[in-house]
Write an enzyme that holds these catalytic residues in place. Structure first.
Site, PDB file in Angstrom:
ATOM      1  N   SER A 184       0.858  -1.192   0.000  1.00  0.00           N
ATOM      2  CA  SER A 184       0.000   0.000   0.000  1.00  0.00           C
ATOM      3  C   SER A 184       0.892   1.239   0.000  1.00  0.00           C
ATOM      4  O   SER A 184       1.722   1.381  -0.887  1.00  0.00           O
ATOM      5  CB  SER A 184      -0.950  -0.035   1.205  1.00  0.00           C
ATOM      6  N   THR A 185       0.759   2.099   0.989  1.00  0.00           N
ATOM      7  CA  THR A 185       1.521   3.347   1.022  1.00  0.00           C
ATOM      8  C   THR A 185       3.018   3.067   0.964  1.00  0.00           C
ATOM      9  O   THR A 185       3.551   2.325   1.771  1.00  0.00           O
ATOM     10  CB  THR A 185       1.196   4.139   2.298  1.00  0.00           C
TER      11      THR A 185
ATOM     12  N   HIS B 189      -2.645  -1.075  -3.131  1.00  0.00           N
ATOM     13  CA  HIS B 189      -3.720  -0.094  -2.952  1.00  0.00           C
ATOM     14  C   HIS B 189      -3.382   1.154  -3.759  1.00  0.00           C
ATOM     15  O   HIS B 189      -2.393   1.837  -3.478  1.00  0.00           O
ATOM     16  CB  HIS B 189      -3.874   0.283  -1.475  1.00  0.00           C
TER      17      HIS B 189
ATOM     18  N   MET C   3      -0.200   1.268   5.114  1.00  0.00           N
ATOM     19  CA  MET C   3      -0.983   1.656   6.290  1.00  0.00           C
ATOM     20  C   MET C   3      -2.093   0.638   6.536  1.00  0.00           C
ATOM     21  O   MET C   3      -2.693   0.116   5.604  1.00  0.00           O
ATOM     22  CB  MET C   3      -1.599   3.041   6.057  1.00  0.00           C
TER      23      MET C   3
ATOM     24  N   ASP D 134      -4.607  -4.666   6.160  1.00  0.00           N
ATOM     25  CA  ASP D 134      -5.034  -5.506   5.053  1.00  0.00           C
ATOM     26  C   ASP D 134      -3.909  -6.462   4.661  1.00  0.00           C
ATOM     27  O   ASP D 134      -2.767  -6.047   4.471  1.00  0.00           O
ATOM     28  CB  ASP D 134      -5.427  -4.630   3.852  1.00  0.00           C
TER      29      ASP D 134
END
Length: 346
Positions: A161-162, A187, A279, A282
């Site tokens: 993600s991030t 993401h 973050m 998930d």
């Protein structure tokens, strides 16, 4: 947070500076300490105001956002959230910014309003908790092995993600052309995944594409989940295929890493799961399911994660066998997925 996040808004449009500032000021945990119309003004404001986070436009006078970001990440690393147009050119530039070291990006809405920038609030808060480093401080990734053979039927699944753009570029650049069949959920907004897959395909030895419904899983191919509209799953059978499922978000995300990992377990094949920077949580439960089913698992370590959220959640759940720094992940992944008769030492 005990202290409010201090933000400097950089955009050449007076209207946009006002809208972004108004949106951020609506959150009591954020303080807009200043605005700047171009990088020259921003450079002075950074020295005077010492912001925690910078929101940065891509196209500006005197110096474009990419050039300015590169200088920031070399001379004074700080969390930056890019604010991009939805054009194809804007998307490519934004991906380049994430590769340079921007923490995240949001798209400028078609209809400008303070409410339309609500997504920016969460990303600014996440950026304030992120770890950024000078570009020269990041160790070089390992080179792809000259001779490699993946184990038959082995499936590799990666979630991020991030900070994932930079992380995935680092990991996949260390993969040979005949890498294990790989699926990735990152993401990312729907407007970015197609361009990101194309970028990965240009710089990495394997074939990288945005996953399409029905695509057959093959060694030497990497499939990136499309952003926004569906979850990426794999269908069981003699020839597993990608399936795009239009169901509700899971853990607040669509596509979800957990959904992808769970589908890999259902294949009942040799498998490896990897969780990278991001973050939230998930992917933690799905990675635990992979490990519980006899698969191998790795996680990015805290020091090299831009946001040590997803890897931490997975590690604390007992889903991660080993945590490694980013530059060591590619060799370790390839070793776990290698044909036993030709396995190298990671």
């Amino acid at each position: 947070m005990a202290d409010r996040v201090k933000v400097l808004v950089v955009d050449d449009s007076l209207t946009m500076r006002g809208l972004i500032s108004a949106a951020l000021k609506s959150d009591p945990e954020i303080e807009v300490v200043g605005t700047a119309a171009d990088p020259l003004e921003a450079r002075t404001a950074i020295k005077e105001l010492n912001p925690d986070v910078l929101t940065l436009d891509v196209e500006m006078p005197n110096m474009n956002g990419l050039e300015f970001l590169d200088k920031i990440m070399r001379l004074r690393p700080m969390p930056v959230v890019m604010v991009s147009t939805l054009t194809a050119a804007g998307t490519d530039v934004t991906l380049a910014a994430l590769e340079i070291g921007a923490v995240d990006a949001v798209a400028k809405p078609a209809v400008a309003s303070a409410e339309a920038f609500h997504e920016l609030i969460g990303k600014v808060k996440t950026a304030a908790r992120s770890r950024v480093r000078a570009r020269g401080d990041v160790p070089a990734a390992a080179a792809a092995p000259s001779a490699y053979r993946p184990a038959p039927n082995h499936v590799l699944a990666i979630g991020s993600s991030t900070g994932g753009v930079e992380a995935l570029l680092t990991v996949l650049s260390g993969f040979p052309a005949n890498c294990p069949a790989t699926v990735i959920t990152q993401h990312m907004p729907a407007t970015f995944t197609s361009s990101f897959a194309a970028r990965l395909d240009r710089v990495c030895a394997p074939a990288v594409s945005e996953a399409v419904d029905g695509a057959q899983l093959k060694p030497g191919h990497i499939y990136l989940a499309p952003g926004g509209a569906a979850h990426l799953e794999l269908t069981p059978g003699l020839s597993p295929r990608c399936r795009l499922v239009n169901s509700e978000p899971v853990n607040g995300h669509r596509p979800s890493v957990d959904v992808m990992f769970d589908s890999v377990v259902r294949l009942k094949r040799p498998m490896t799961g990897v969780i990278l920077t991001g973050m939230g949580k998930d992917g933690a439960k799905g990675l635990k399911a992979i490990r519980d089913a006899g698969g191998r698992t790795l996680g990015q370590d805290e020091t090299t994660s831009v946001v040590y959220g997803m890897p931490k959640a997975a590690f604390e759940l007992g889903a991660v066998e080993r945590q490694l720094p980013l530059h060591r992940l590619a060799p370790a992944i390839l070793d776990l997925c290698a044909d036993p008769a030709a396995r190298s030492v990671a």
